[in-house]
Write a protein that holds these residues in place. Sequence first.
Motif, mmCIF file in Angstrom:
data_model
loop_
_atom_site.group_PDB
_atom_site.id
_atom_site.type_symbol
_atom_site.label_atom_id
_atom_site.label_comp_id
_atom_site.label_asym_id
_atom_site.label_seq_id
_atom_site.Cartn_x
_atom_site.Cartn_y
_atom_site.Cartn_z
ATOM 1 N N GLY A 1 0.792 -1.223 0.000
ATOM 2 C CA GLY A 1 0.000 0.000 0.000
ATOM 3 C C GLY A 1 0.817 1.263 0.000
ATOM 4 N N GLY A 2 2.129 1.134 -0.075
ATOM 5 C CA GLY A 2 3.002 2.298 -0.104
ATOM 6 C C GLY A 2 3.057 2.944 -1.471
ATOM 7 N N PRO A 3 3.876 3.987 -1.612
ATOM 8 C CA PRO A 3 3.973 4.693 -2.892
ATOM 9 C C PRO A 3 4.383 3.758 -4.027
ATOM 10 N N GLY A 4 3.546 3.675 -5.057
ATOM 11 C CA GLY A 4 3.854 2.814 -6.190
ATOM 12 C C GLY A 4 3.689 1.334 -5.915
ATOM 13 N N GLY A 5 3.140 0.977 -4.750
ATOM 14 C CA GLY A 5 2.965 -0.424 -4.408
ATOM 15 C C GLY A 5 1.874 -1.078 -5.233
ATOM 16 N N PRO A 6 1.912 -2.390 -5.367
ATOM 17 C CA PRO A 6 0.920 -3.080 -6.204
ATOM 18 C C PRO A 6 -0.511 -2.918 -5.714
ATOM 19 N N LEU A 7 -0.726 -2.889 -4.406
ATOM 20 C CA LEU A 7 -2.085 -2.724 -3.894
ATOM 21 C C LEU A 7 -2.588 -1.307 -4.167
ATOM 22 N N ALA A 8 -1.739 -0.311 -3.961
ATOM 23 C CA ALA A 8 -2.129 1.064 -4.259
ATOM 24 C C ALA A 8 -2.435 1.226 -5.744
ATOM 25 N N SER A 9 -1.616 0.642 -6.585
ATOM 26 C CA SER A 9 -1.851 0.728 -8.031
ATOM 27 C C SER A 9 -3.146 0.031 -8.425
ATOM 28 N N LEU A 10 -3.426 -1.117 -7.815
ATOM 29 C CA LEU A 10 -4.644 -1.860 -8.113
ATOM 30 C C LEU A 10 -5.881 -1.049 -7.775
ATOM 31 N N LEU A 11 -5.786 -0.261 -6.688
ATOM 32 C CA LEU A 11 -6.923 0.556 -6.260
ATOM 33 C C LEU A 11 -6.941 1.926 -6.938
ATOM 34 N N GLY A 12 -5.949 2.191 -7.780
ATOM 35 C CA GLY A 12 -5.940 3.428 -8.550
ATOM 36 C C GLY A 12 -5.540 4.660 -7.775
ATOM 37 N N VAL A 13 -4.749 4.500 -6.739
ATOM 38 C CA VAL A 13 -4.272 5.646 -5.962
ATOM 39 C C VAL A 13 -2.755 5.605 -5.890
ATOM 40 N N ALA A 14 -2.162 6.768 -5.595
ATOM 41 C CA ALA A 14 -0.710 6.819 -5.492
ATOM 42 C C ALA A 14 -0.207 6.094 -4.259
ATOM 43 N N VAL A 15 -0.952 6.212 -3.176
ATOM 44 C CA VAL A 15 -0.565 5.583 -1.918
ATOM 45 C C VAL A 15 -1.807 5.453 -1.048
ATOM 46 N N LEU A 16 -1.914 4.375 -0.306
ATOM 47 C CA LEU A 16 -3.049 4.201 0.589
ATOM 48 C C LEU A 16 -2.887 5.089 1.820
ATOM 49 N N PRO A 17 -3.994 5.579 2.390
ATOM 50 C CA PRO A 17 -3.910 6.530 3.507
ATOM 51 C C PRO A 17 -3.360 5.888 4.773
ATOM 52 N N PRO A 18 -2.869 6.722 5.691
ATOM 53 C CA PRO A 18 -2.300 6.180 6.939
ATOM 54 C C PRO A 18 -3.271 5.367 7.773
ATOM 55 N N VAL A 19 -4.586 5.605 7.624
ATOM 56 C CA VAL A 19 -5.542 4.812 8.400
ATOM 57 C C VAL A 19 -5.442 3.336 8.031
ATOM 58 N N PHE A 20 -5.066 3.060 6.790
ATOM 59 C CA PHE A 20 -4.838 1.666 6.369
ATOM 60 C C PHE A 20 -3.694 1.054 7.172
ATOM 61 N N ASP A 21 -2.618 1.802 7.341
ATOM 62 C CA ASP A 21 -1.476 1.316 8.119
ATOM 63 C C ASP A 21 -1.846 1.166 9.588
ATOM 64 N N ALA A 22 -2.691 2.083 10.095
ATOM 65 C CA ALA A 22 -3.106 1.992 11.498
ATOM 66 C C ALA A 22 -3.826 0.676 11.760
#
Length: 226
Positions: free
Chosen positions: A139-160
């Motif tokens: 879910g980090g910058p350029g990560g496969p999960l972020a790319s799959l969801l169409g965003v640059a990076v998943l928000p910090p609440v995901f990491d929380a």
Amino acid sequence: SWRAGFWASAALAVLAWAAVAAFVPEPPPHRGPRRTVWQDAREVVSLARSPALRPLMVFAFASFAAVLGVRGLWGGPWLMEAKGLGRVEASDLLLLCTAALTLGPALAGVVDRLAGRRAALMAGSHAFVALVVLLMAAGGPGGPLASLLGVAVLPPVFDAALLALFGLAISFQVLIFPAARALVPAEQTGRALSAINTSFFGGAAVMQAVSGFAAAAGGGIAAALC
């Protein structure tokens, strides 16, 4: 400043020492033959190499290293550099992980008593932990999960959420201690647990060097987490 944390830790250590001295009964010492430190150390090493404890030694070597790697070493830099949080905001999310690590052992004990499949709980919880860490990196910058969801990076609440799950799941490592006690005679329990603890901290020491090489070779903190 950061020094306040050290003073608070020292105060809590003194409080714990006073509570043990005041409330924990101490049985009379066993009057057996005197043993040297060298004899005890040799027996700890012998137990660590024994076929009975060998799987638990491998488990301990990896388990506590993961805790320190995510919670202590790379979690803060990941949240600040990959997710853009400030120092205080990152520490708040890591505090959530710490709270989960505090509650997790109690949860592990309850589940162990209800399920009664200790080896499966230990293996399954750590397989889940591996998935959680991989999802965090993805879910980090350029990560496969972020790319799959169409965003640059998943928000910090995901990491929380993942850090809380990480803390709860990896706390099942405490089941290694009753597992070790069940494999050795009662008079060897202390030395067996010493062997387990040695593997815990030995793995953490190795992890710090290895994860640094992984970060350098893999191009960043995500590689160190994985």
